[in-house]
Design an enzyme around this catalytic site. Structure first.
Site, PDB file in Angstrom:
ATOM      1  CG  HIS A  72      47.460  66.293  28.400  1.00 19.88           C
ATOM      2  ND1 HIS A  72      47.845  64.978  28.433  1.00 19.88           N
ATOM      3  CD2 HIS A  72      48.260  66.929  29.285  1.00 19.88           C
ATOM      4  CE1 HIS A  72      48.827  64.824  29.315  1.00 19.88           C
ATOM      5  NE2 HIS A  72      49.081  65.998  29.847  1.00 19.88           N
ATOM      6  CE1 TYR A 201      44.759  57.721  24.951  1.00 19.34           C
ATOM      7  CE2 TYR A 201      43.931  55.546  25.547  1.00 19.34           C
ATOM      8  CZ  TYR A 201      43.940  56.918  25.725  1.00 19.34           C
ATOM      9  OH  TYR A 201      43.126  57.486  26.676  1.00 19.34           O
ATOM     10  N   PRO A 293      38.215  50.933  30.208  1.00 21.75           N
ATOM     11  CG  PRO A 293      40.212  50.369  31.283  1.00 21.75           C
ATOM     12  CD  PRO A 293      38.907  49.801  30.842  1.00 21.75           C
ATOM     13  CE  LYS A 297      34.273  59.934  26.389  1.00 15.58           C
ATOM     14  NZ  LYS A 297      35.375  60.837  26.720  1.00 15.58           N
ATOM     15  CE1 TYR A 385      41.018  59.580  25.165  1.00 16.80           C
ATOM     16  CE2 TYR A 385      41.550  61.872  25.618  1.00 16.80           C
ATOM     17  CZ  TYR A 385      41.761  60.524  25.849  1.00 16.80           C
ATOM     18  OH  TYR A 385      42.704  60.123  26.756  1.00 16.80           O
TER      19      TYR A 385
HETATM   20  P1  FAD Z   1      33.092  54.327  42.603  1.00 12.59           P
HETATM   21  O1  FAD Z   1      34.263  55.193  42.397  1.00 12.59           O
HETATM   22  O2  FAD Z   1      33.236  52.864  42.440  1.00 12.59           O
HETATM   23  O3  FAD Z   1      32.510  54.662  44.044  1.00 12.59           O
HETATM   24  C1  FAD Z   1      31.511  53.873  44.662  1.00 12.59           C
HETATM   25  C2  FAD Z   1      31.695  53.933  46.162  1.00 12.59           C
HETATM   26  O4  FAD Z   1      30.661  53.215  46.807  1.00 12.59           O
HETATM   27  C3  FAD Z   1      33.016  53.274  46.600  1.00 12.59           C
HETATM   28  O5  FAD Z   1      33.723  54.167  47.426  1.00 12.59           O
HETATM   29  C4  FAD Z   1      32.557  52.016  47.322  1.00 12.59           C
HETATM   30  O6  FAD Z   1      33.427  51.666  48.370  1.00 12.59           O
HETATM   31  C5  FAD Z   1      31.210  52.453  47.855  1.00 12.59           C
HETATM   32  N1  FAD Z   1      30.282  51.351  48.160  1.00 12.59           N
HETATM   33  C6  FAD Z   1      30.194  50.127  47.568  1.00 12.59           C
HETATM   34  N2  FAD Z   1      29.199  49.414  48.132  1.00 12.59           N
HETATM   35  C7  FAD Z   1      28.640  50.186  49.083  1.00 12.59           C
HETATM   36  C8  FAD Z   1      27.570  50.002  49.991  1.00 12.59           C
HETATM   37  N3  FAD Z   1      26.868  48.869  50.036  1.00 12.59           N
HETATM   38  N4  FAD Z   1      27.249  51.012  50.832  1.00 12.59           N
HETATM   39  C9  FAD Z   1      27.958  52.188  50.809  1.00 12.59           C
HETATM   40  N5  FAD Z   1      28.987  52.414  49.960  1.00 12.59           N
HETATM   41  C10 FAD Z   1      29.325  51.427  49.103  1.00 12.59           C
HETATM   42  N6  FAD Z   1      37.255  56.909  34.237  1.00 12.59           N
HETATM   43  C11 FAD Z   1      37.505  58.080  33.593  1.00 12.59           C
HETATM   44  O7  FAD Z   1      36.590  58.903  33.465  1.00 12.59           O
HETATM   45  N7  FAD Z   1      38.749  58.403  33.083  1.00 12.59           N
HETATM   46  C12 FAD Z   1      39.787  57.548  33.197  1.00 12.59           C
HETATM   47  O8  FAD Z   1      40.902  57.889  32.783  1.00 12.59           O
HETATM   48  C13 FAD Z   1      39.548  56.272  33.842  1.00 12.59           C
HETATM   49  N8  FAD Z   1      40.541  55.381  33.998  1.00 12.59           N
HETATM   50  C14 FAD Z   1      40.336  54.276  34.781  1.00 12.59           C
HETATM   51  C15 FAD Z   1      41.404  53.447  35.002  1.00 12.59           C
HETATM   52  C16 FAD Z   1      41.248  52.331  35.817  1.00 12.59           C
HETATM   53  C17 FAD Z   1      42.441  51.439  36.059  1.00 12.59           C
HETATM   54  C18 FAD Z   1      39.983  52.057  36.436  1.00 12.59           C
HETATM   55  C19 FAD Z   1      39.789  50.871  37.363  1.00 12.59           C
HETATM   56  C20 FAD Z   1      38.899  52.875  36.197  1.00 12.59           C
HETATM   57  C21 FAD Z   1      39.058  53.988  35.372  1.00 12.59           C
HETATM   58  N9  FAD Z   1      37.995  54.852  35.129  1.00 12.59           N
HETATM   59  C22 FAD Z   1      38.231  56.004  34.389  1.00 12.59           C
HETATM   60  C23 FAD Z   1      36.661  54.587  35.685  1.00 12.59           C
HETATM   61  C24 FAD Z   1      36.365  55.340  36.975  1.00 12.59           C
HETATM   62  O9  FAD Z   1      37.370  55.074  37.936  1.00 12.59           O
HETATM   63  C25 FAD Z   1      34.976  54.972  37.525  1.00 12.59           C
HETATM   64  O10 FAD Z   1      34.050  55.064  36.489  1.00 12.59           O
HETATM   65  C26 FAD Z   1      34.561  55.861  38.707  1.00 12.59           C
HETATM   66  O11 FAD Z   1      35.227  55.490  39.886  1.00 12.59           O
HETATM   67  C27 FAD Z   1      33.048  55.812  38.964  1.00 12.59           C
HETATM   68  O12 FAD Z   1      32.710  56.579  40.093  1.00 12.59           O
HETATM   69  P2  FAD Z   1      31.502  56.163  41.018  1.00 12.59           P
HETATM   70  O13 FAD Z   1      31.445  57.188  42.096  1.00 12.59           O
HETATM   71  O14 FAD Z   1      30.306  55.907  40.203  1.00 12.59           O
HETATM   72  O15 FAD Z   1      31.897  54.745  41.613  1.00 12.59           O
HETATM   73  C1  DHB Z   2      44.292  56.919  32.145  1.00 11.50           C
HETATM   74  C2  DHB Z   2      43.335  55.932  32.177  1.00 11.50           C
HETATM   75  C3  DHB Z   2      42.628  55.655  31.043  1.00 11.50           C
HETATM   76  O1  DHB Z   2      41.679  54.717  31.060  1.00 11.50           O
HETATM   77  C4  DHB Z   2      42.851  56.342  29.861  1.00 11.50           C
HETATM   78  O2  DHB Z   2      42.149  56.032  28.747  1.00 11.50           O
HETATM   79  C5  DHB Z   2      43.802  57.334  29.839  1.00 11.50           C
HETATM   80  C6  DHB Z   2      44.521  57.618  31.002  1.00 11.50           C
HETATM   81  C7  DHB Z   2      45.058  57.219  33.376  1.00 11.50           C
HETATM   82  O3  DHB Z   2      44.843  56.516  34.373  1.00 11.50           O
HETATM   83  O4  DHB Z   2      45.875  58.135  33.365  1.00 11.50           O
END
Ligand code: FAD
Ligand code: DHB
Length: 392
Positions: A72, A201, A293, A297, A385
């Site tokens: 995009h 958005y 979200p 980021k 962004y």
């Molecule tokens: P997580 O993905 O949370 O992974 C952590 C892992 O550790 C999990 O699998 C968990 O089960 C495991 N765990 C927990 N406790 C323990 C333990 N005690 N021992 C072993 N394992 C454990 N980010 C973006 O960049 N772009 C987006 O568009 C965006 N949109 C989002 C939309 C939604 C609806 C949501 C909820 C989040 C969004 N995010 C977005 C954020 C993004 O999903 C998170 O920032 C990302 O998952 C972070 O990755 P992580 O590996 O740090 O943590």
């Molecule tokens: C999506 C999630 C977001 O938080 C965002 O800012 C844009 C797109 C997505 O899940 O596609």
């Protein structure tokens, strides 16, 4: 068992770290409390910054993303019934974002780990971290009812916001900064072809709405709702009616309707832990910081953290250099705070406030008009962004 780096958590941060370390010849073991199936199907982020895409490609993980990801070059802001395009690529010298689900990234990473016989334990329990201030930390956990111990040189806490790693740092060492927002997002996946090429958005007086996508046949949509919203009160018809109201515009565009296959509520929070390290423990991703979200980021910050950590660990093992590890937290927090501010800015601008004075909502509207009409303001939004470039 014995390894160089014990990694707690198999989200994007933990899995990518173990992959990047392997490329540098560093051995790691990953432990995860959830099942493989759960990790591979958890629907979350969708927007990958240019730097995240580059990192995955350079690590040899980009093959399916190149084929199935959607490139995009702009986004749209919709307010007062009109759509306004921000041409991100033109404003940032050609940078862009790729829409590719986080769970697809996780699947690619798990497939790569399996291909290289990486030690990856799913379904573990009772994880605890010990001797973090010594040069021989240990990680205890149970797996299939058996107690296990990992002896290692370093521990990477990649276990997300609800993990245990952050809690292993003494309270008098940790500083936390937090903001909880008075709203949440109700998100759906629908089997419907995206009716626009770019994300929309929308700021509407009834609340924010976001149009996104996952593939040429799946639309992803979000609605601003209450933090304690009861999903049972949201029939599919109610969700579509509310979406259509919030996206109303003079150009007659609307998302295409289709069967809803997933519905969830996501709370909104800003949270930062300082420092992101303690002795031999290094926190990465959501374990150390959360963003609302709206700026897309969260996953991108997780990737940036482990990119920095893998380089610092490589310098330690290859050149016996400790300085990059010592500076890990300071280095990461620069980017973290920029993303925190951007996410806060996007969130405030795009969500109407129902518990402040009308004055505040007028300010939000003024900001939307400014970023949609001033090239300087649009460029600032665009460069944040698509993601600021990594330092060399
Ligand atoms: P997580 O993905 O949370 O992974 C952590 C892992 O550790 C999990 O699998 C968990 O089960 C495991 N765990 C927990 N406790 C323990 C333990 N005690 N021992 C072993 N394992 C454990 N980010 C973006 O960049 N772009 C987006 O568009 C965006 N949109 C989002 C939309 C939604 C609806 C949501 C909820 C989040 C969004 N995010 C977005 C954020 C993004 O999903 C998170 O920032 C990302 O998952 C972070 O990755 P992580 O590996 O740090 O943590
Ligand atoms: C999506 C999630 C977001 O938080 C965002 O800012 C844009 C797109 C997505 O899940 O596609």
């Amino acid at each position: 068992m014995r390894t160089q780096v014990a990694i707690v958590g198999a989200g994007p941060a933990g899995l990518l770290l173990s992959h990047l370390l392997r490329l540098q010849g560093i051995h790691s073991v990953v432990i995860e409390t959830r099942s493989r199936d759960y990790c591979e199907n958890r629907v979350r982020a969708g927007v990958l910054e240019q730097g995240t895409v580059d990192t995955l490609n350079e690590a040899g993980l980009g093959e399916r993303m190149q084929r199935e990801g959607l490139l995009h070059h702009g986004i749209e802001l919709l307010f007062e019934r009109r759509r306004h395009r921000i041409d991100m690529s033109e404003l940032t010298g050609g940078r862009a974002i790729t829409v590719y689900g986080q769970h697809e990234v996780v699947r690619d990473l798990i497939a790569a780990a399996q291909q290289h016989d990486h030690t990856l334990f799913f379904d573990v329990a009772d994880v605890s971290l010990h001797d973090l201030k010594t040069d021989h930390p240990t990680v205890l956990f149970t797996h299939a009812g058996v107690e296990n111990r990992i002896d290692c040189d370093y521990v990477a806490g990649c276990d997300g916001f609800h993990g245990i790693s952050r809690g292993a740092i003494p309270a008098d060492v940790l500083r936390t900064y937090e903001r909880v927002y008075p709203y949440a997002w109700l998100g759906i996946l629908a089997d419907a072809p995206p009716s626009a090429d770019e994300l929309v958005y929308a700021h509407h007086e009834r609340g924010f709405a976001l149009f996104s996508m996952r593939s040429p046949s799946v639309t992803r949509l979000y609605l601003q709702c209450q933090p304690d919203e009861n999903l049972a009160e949201w029939s599919d018809d109610r969700v579509w009616d509310e979406l259509f109201t919030r996206f109303e515009n003079d150009q007659g565009w609307l998302p295409a309707r289709g069967p809803i296959t997933q519905k969830s509520v996501t709370p909104m929070r800003s949270f930062v832990t300082e420092p992101m390290q303690y002795g031999r423990l290094f926190l990465a991703g959501d374990a150390a910081h959360i963003v609302p979200p709206t700026g897309a980021k969260g996953m991108n910050l997780a990737v940036a953290d482990v990119r920095t950590l893998s380089k610092a660990l490589a310098a330690r093992y290859r050149d016996a250099r400790e300085d990059l590890l010592d500076g890990y937290s300071t280095h990461c927090l620069e980017r973290v705070w920029r993303a925190e501010h951007f996410s806060y800015f996007m969130t405030n601008m795009l969500h109407p406030s129902f518990d402040e004075t009308p004055f505040v909502n007028r300010l939000k509207m003024s900001e939307l008009k400014y970023v949609s009409s001033s090239q300087a303001a649009a460029r600032s939004l665009a460069e944040n962004y698509v993601g600021l470039p990594f330092a060399a």
